[in-house]
Motif scaffolding. Structure first.
Motif, PDB file in Angstrom:
ATOM      1  N   TYR A  99       0.838  -1.193   0.000  1.00 30.34           N
ATOM      2  CA  TYR A  99       0.000   0.000   0.000  1.00 30.34           C
ATOM      3  C   TYR A  99       0.874   1.243   0.000  1.00 30.34           C
ATOM      4  O   TYR A  99       2.075   1.181   0.194  1.00 30.34           O
ATOM      5  CB  TYR A  99      -0.981   0.008   1.175  1.00 30.34           C
ATOM      6  N   GLU A 100       0.253   2.401  -0.233  1.00 29.88           N
ATOM      7  CA  GLU A 100       0.983   3.658  -0.318  1.00 29.88           C
ATOM      8  C   GLU A 100       1.321   4.189   1.071  1.00 29.88           C
ATOM      9  O   GLU A 100       0.583   3.972   2.024  1.00 29.88           O
ATOM     10  CB  GLU A 100       0.137   4.692  -1.064  1.00 29.88           C
ATOM     11  N   VAL A 101       2.417   4.913   1.171  1.00 29.15           N
ATOM     12  CA  VAL A 101       2.790   5.532   2.434  1.00 29.15           C
ATOM     13  C   VAL A 101       1.747   6.585   2.810  1.00 29.15           C
ATOM     14  O   VAL A 101       1.288   6.666   3.942  1.00 29.15           O
ATOM     15  CB  VAL A 101       4.193   6.170   2.339  1.00 29.15           C
ATOM     16  N   LEU A 102       1.322   7.386   1.859  1.00 25.91           N
ATOM     17  CA  LEU A 102       0.347   8.450   2.087  1.00 25.91           C
ATOM     18  C   LEU A 102      -1.009   8.032   1.534  1.00 25.91           C
ATOM     19  O   LEU A 102      -1.126   7.697   0.359  1.00 25.91           O
ATOM     20  CB  LEU A 102       0.815   9.725   1.383  1.00 25.91           C
ATOM     21  N   THR A 103      -2.026   8.004   2.365  1.00 31.85           N
ATOM     22  CA  THR A 103      -3.383   7.702   1.906  1.00 31.85           C
ATOM     23  C   THR A 103      -4.358   8.702   2.527  1.00 31.85           C
ATOM     24  O   THR A 103      -4.043   9.372   3.504  1.00 31.85           O
ATOM     25  CB  THR A 103      -3.834   6.279   2.287  1.00 31.85           C
ATOM     26  N   TRP A 104      -5.516   8.775   1.957  1.00 25.53           N
ATOM     27  CA  TRP A 104      -6.571   9.647   2.453  1.00 25.53           C
ATOM     28  C   TRP A 104      -7.623   8.806   3.162  1.00 25.53           C
ATOM     29  O   TRP A 104      -7.879   7.670   2.776  1.00 25.53           O
ATOM     30  CB  TRP A 104      -7.227  10.394   1.281  1.00 25.53           C
ATOM     31  N   ASN A 128     -10.866   9.605   3.267  1.00 22.07           N
ATOM     32  CA  ASN A 128     -12.014   9.564   2.362  1.00 22.07           C
ATOM     33  C   ASN A 128     -11.705  10.384   1.116  1.00 22.07           C
ATOM     34  O   ASN A 128     -10.788  11.179   1.112  1.00 22.07           O
ATOM     35  CB  ASN A 128     -13.279  10.074   3.055  1.00 22.07           C
ATOM     36  N   GLY A 129     -12.474  10.149   0.072  1.00 19.94           N
ATOM     37  CA  GLY A 129     -12.286  10.926  -1.149  1.00 19.94           C
ATOM     38  C   GLY A 129     -12.428  10.112  -2.412  1.00 19.94           C
ATOM     39  O   GLY A 129     -12.691   8.908  -2.383  1.00 19.94           O
ATOM     40  N   PRO A 130     -12.253  10.783  -3.557  1.00 19.05           N
ATOM     41  CA  PRO A 130     -12.450  10.127  -4.850  1.00 19.05           C
ATOM     42  C   PRO A 130     -11.402   9.076  -5.184  1.00 19.05           C
ATOM     43  O   PRO A 130     -11.617   8.257  -6.066  1.00 19.05           O
ATOM     44  CB  PRO A 130     -12.397  11.289  -5.847  1.00 19.05           C
ATOM     45  N   GLY A 131     -10.276   9.060  -4.479  1.00 18.80           N
ATOM     46  CA  GLY A 131      -9.254   8.056  -4.725  1.00 18.80           C
ATOM     47  C   GLY A 131      -9.745   6.641  -4.466  1.00 18.80           C
ATOM     48  O   GLY A 131      -9.202   5.673  -4.978  1.00 18.80           O
ATOM     49  N   PHE A 132     -10.804   6.513  -3.662  1.00 16.23           N
ATOM     50  CA  PHE A 132     -11.404   5.203  -3.404  1.00 16.23           C
ATOM     51  C   PHE A 132     -11.796   4.550  -4.718  1.00 16.23           C
ATOM     52  O   PHE A 132     -11.478   3.397  -4.980  1.00 16.23           O
ATOM     53  CB  PHE A 132     -12.633   5.377  -2.507  1.00 16.23           C
ATOM     54  N   TYR A 133     -12.477   5.296  -5.581  1.00 13.28           N
ATOM     55  CA  TYR A 133     -12.961   4.751  -6.846  1.00 13.28           C
ATOM     56  C   TYR A 133     -11.834   4.544  -7.848  1.00 13.28           C
ATOM     57  O   TYR A 133     -11.874   3.623  -8.650  1.00 13.28           O
ATOM     58  CB  TYR A 133     -14.022   5.672  -7.444  1.00 13.28           C
ATOM     59  N   ASP A 134     -10.813   5.403  -7.812  1.00  9.37           N
ATOM     60  CA  ASP A 134      -9.703   5.291  -8.759  1.00  9.37           C
ATOM     61  C   ASP A 134      -8.889   4.022  -8.554  1.00  9.37           C
ATOM     62  O   ASP A 134      -8.192   3.582  -9.457  1.00  9.37           O
ATOM     63  CB  ASP A 134      -8.767   6.498  -8.634  1.00  9.37           C
ATOM     64  N   HIS A 135      -8.955   3.440  -7.377  1.00  5.66           N
ATOM     65  CA  HIS A 135      -8.154   2.255  -7.069  1.00  5.66           C
ATOM     66  C   HIS A 135      -8.953   0.953  -7.134  1.00  5.66           C
ATOM     67  O   HIS A 135      -8.436  -0.105  -6.822  1.00  5.66           O
ATOM     68  CB  HIS A 135      -7.496   2.407  -5.688  1.00  5.66           C
ATOM     69  N   ARG A 136     -10.186   1.041  -7.549  1.00  2.24           N
ATOM     70  CA  ARG A 136     -11.023  -0.160  -7.663  1.00  2.24           C
ATOM     71  C   ARG A 136     -10.849  -0.792  -9.038  1.00  2.24           C
ATOM     72  O   ARG A 136     -10.619  -0.112 -10.029  1.00  2.24           O
ATOM     73  CB  ARG A 136     -12.504   0.206  -7.479  1.00  2.24           C
ATOM     74  N   LEU A 137     -10.984  -2.101  -9.100  1.00  2.74           N
ATOM     75  CA  LEU A 137     -10.961  -2.809 -10.376  1.00  2.74           C
ATOM     76  C   LEU A 137     -12.217  -2.458 -11.154  1.00  2.74           C
ATOM     77  O   LEU A 137     -13.267  -2.180 -10.574  1.00  2.74           O
ATOM     78  CB  LEU A 137     -10.898  -4.323 -10.140  1.00  2.74           C
ATOM     79  N   ILE A 139     -12.556   5.403   2.354  1.00  7.26           N
ATOM     80  CA  ILE A 139     -14.006   5.574   2.346  1.00  7.26           C
ATOM     81  C   ILE A 139     -14.407   6.323   1.084  1.00  7.26           C
ATOM     82  O   ILE A 139     -13.832   7.366   0.768  1.00  7.26           O
ATOM     83  CB  ILE A 139     -14.472   6.342   3.597  1.00  7.26           C
ATOM     84  N   PRO A 140     -15.402   5.804   0.334  1.00  8.85           N
ATOM     85  CA  PRO A 140     -15.800   6.479  -0.906  1.00  8.85           C
ATOM     86  C   PRO A 140     -16.477   7.817  -0.638  1.00  8.85           C
ATOM     87  O   PRO A 140     -17.324   7.937   0.236  1.00  8.85           O
ATOM     88  CB  PRO A 140     -16.786   5.487  -1.547  1.00  8.85           C
ATOM     89  N   SER A 141     -16.055   8.830  -1.374  1.00 10.03           N
ATOM     90  CA  SER A 141     -16.641  10.167  -1.262  1.00 10.03           C
ATOM     91  C   SER A 141     -16.256  10.945  -2.507  1.00 10.03           C
ATOM     92  O   SER A 141     -15.159  10.758  -3.037  1.00 10.03           O
ATOM     93  CB  SER A 141     -16.102  10.864  -0.010  1.00 10.03           C
ATOM     94  N   LYS A 142     -17.144  11.825  -2.976  1.00 10.12           N
ATOM     95  CA  LYS A 142     -16.826  12.630  -4.154  1.00 10.12           C
ATOM     96  C   LYS A 142     -15.737  13.648  -3.852  1.00 10.12           C
ATOM     97  O   LYS A 142     -14.991  14.051  -4.725  1.00 10.12           O
ATOM     98  CB  LYS A 142     -18.072  13.333  -4.675  1.00 10.12           C
TER      99      LYS A 142
END
Length: 134
Positions: free
Chosen positions: A22-27, A29-38, A71-74
Motif C-alpha cells: 500500500y501507499e505511504v500516504l493515503t486519504w 475519504n475521497g475520490p481516490g477510493f474509486y480510482d483504485h477499484r478494479l 471511504i468512498p466520497s466525491k
C-alpha cells in the motif's frame, strides 16, 4: 490524510510501503477510493478482492494521480488531527508548534482583525487608529 506505518526512515512519502502492499500516504475519504477499484467493482456491496495492485499502477507520477482513500466520497474532508503551524511577522508569536485546528482560525481572526476573535482585546482598534499592524 494518513501516513501509514511500516515504512523505513527516509521512504518517499509518495512512495510505497515495505512490500509494496500500500501507499505511504493515503486519504481517509475521497475520490481516490474509486480510482483504485478494479473495473466493474464500484457498485458491489463487498469490497473484498476488488482493488488494483498499487505496485502495478503506472500513473503514480501523474500530476492528477489520486491516492488511495479508505471511504468512498466525491470530495475529501479534513481531519481532526493537530496541525503544525509556522509563521513570521506580526502575530507570529501566537503560532509556534502544533495546535488543534480550531485554534488556527481564531489566531487568523485575531491577527487579521476580522471575524469572531477580532475584539478579544483593543489591539485591532489601536491598529486602526495608528495605521499599523499587530
Amino acid at each position: 490524510m494518513t501516513i501509514n506505518g511500516r515504512s523505513d526512515r527516509g521512504t518517499d512519502i509518495l512512495g510505497l510501503t515495505d512490500g509494496n502492499n500500500y501507499e505511504v500516504l493515503t486519504w481517509a475519504n475521497g475520490p481516490g477510493f474509486y480510482d483504485h477499484r478494479l473495473e466493474g467493482t464500484n457498485s458491489g456491496k463487498s469490497f473484498a478482492n476488488t482493488w488494483k495492485a498499487v505496485a502495478e499502477r503506472t500513473d503514480r507520477n501523474n500530476l492528477v494521480y489520486r491516492h488511495l482513500s479508505a471511504i468512498p466520497s466525491k470530495i475529501s474532508t479534513h481531519s481532526g488531527e493537530d496541525v503544525p503551524v509556522y509563521a513570521t511577522g506580526p502575530g507570529s508569536s501566537l503560532v509556534r508548534g502544533v495546535f488543534e485546528q480550531n485554534y488556527i482560525g481564531h489566531v487568523m481572526s485575531y491577527v487579521g482583525c476580522m471575524g469572531p476573535s477580532q475584539n478579544i482585546d483593543d489591539s485591532c482598534e489601536m491598529q486602526k487608529r495608528s495605521g499599523s499592524s499587530i
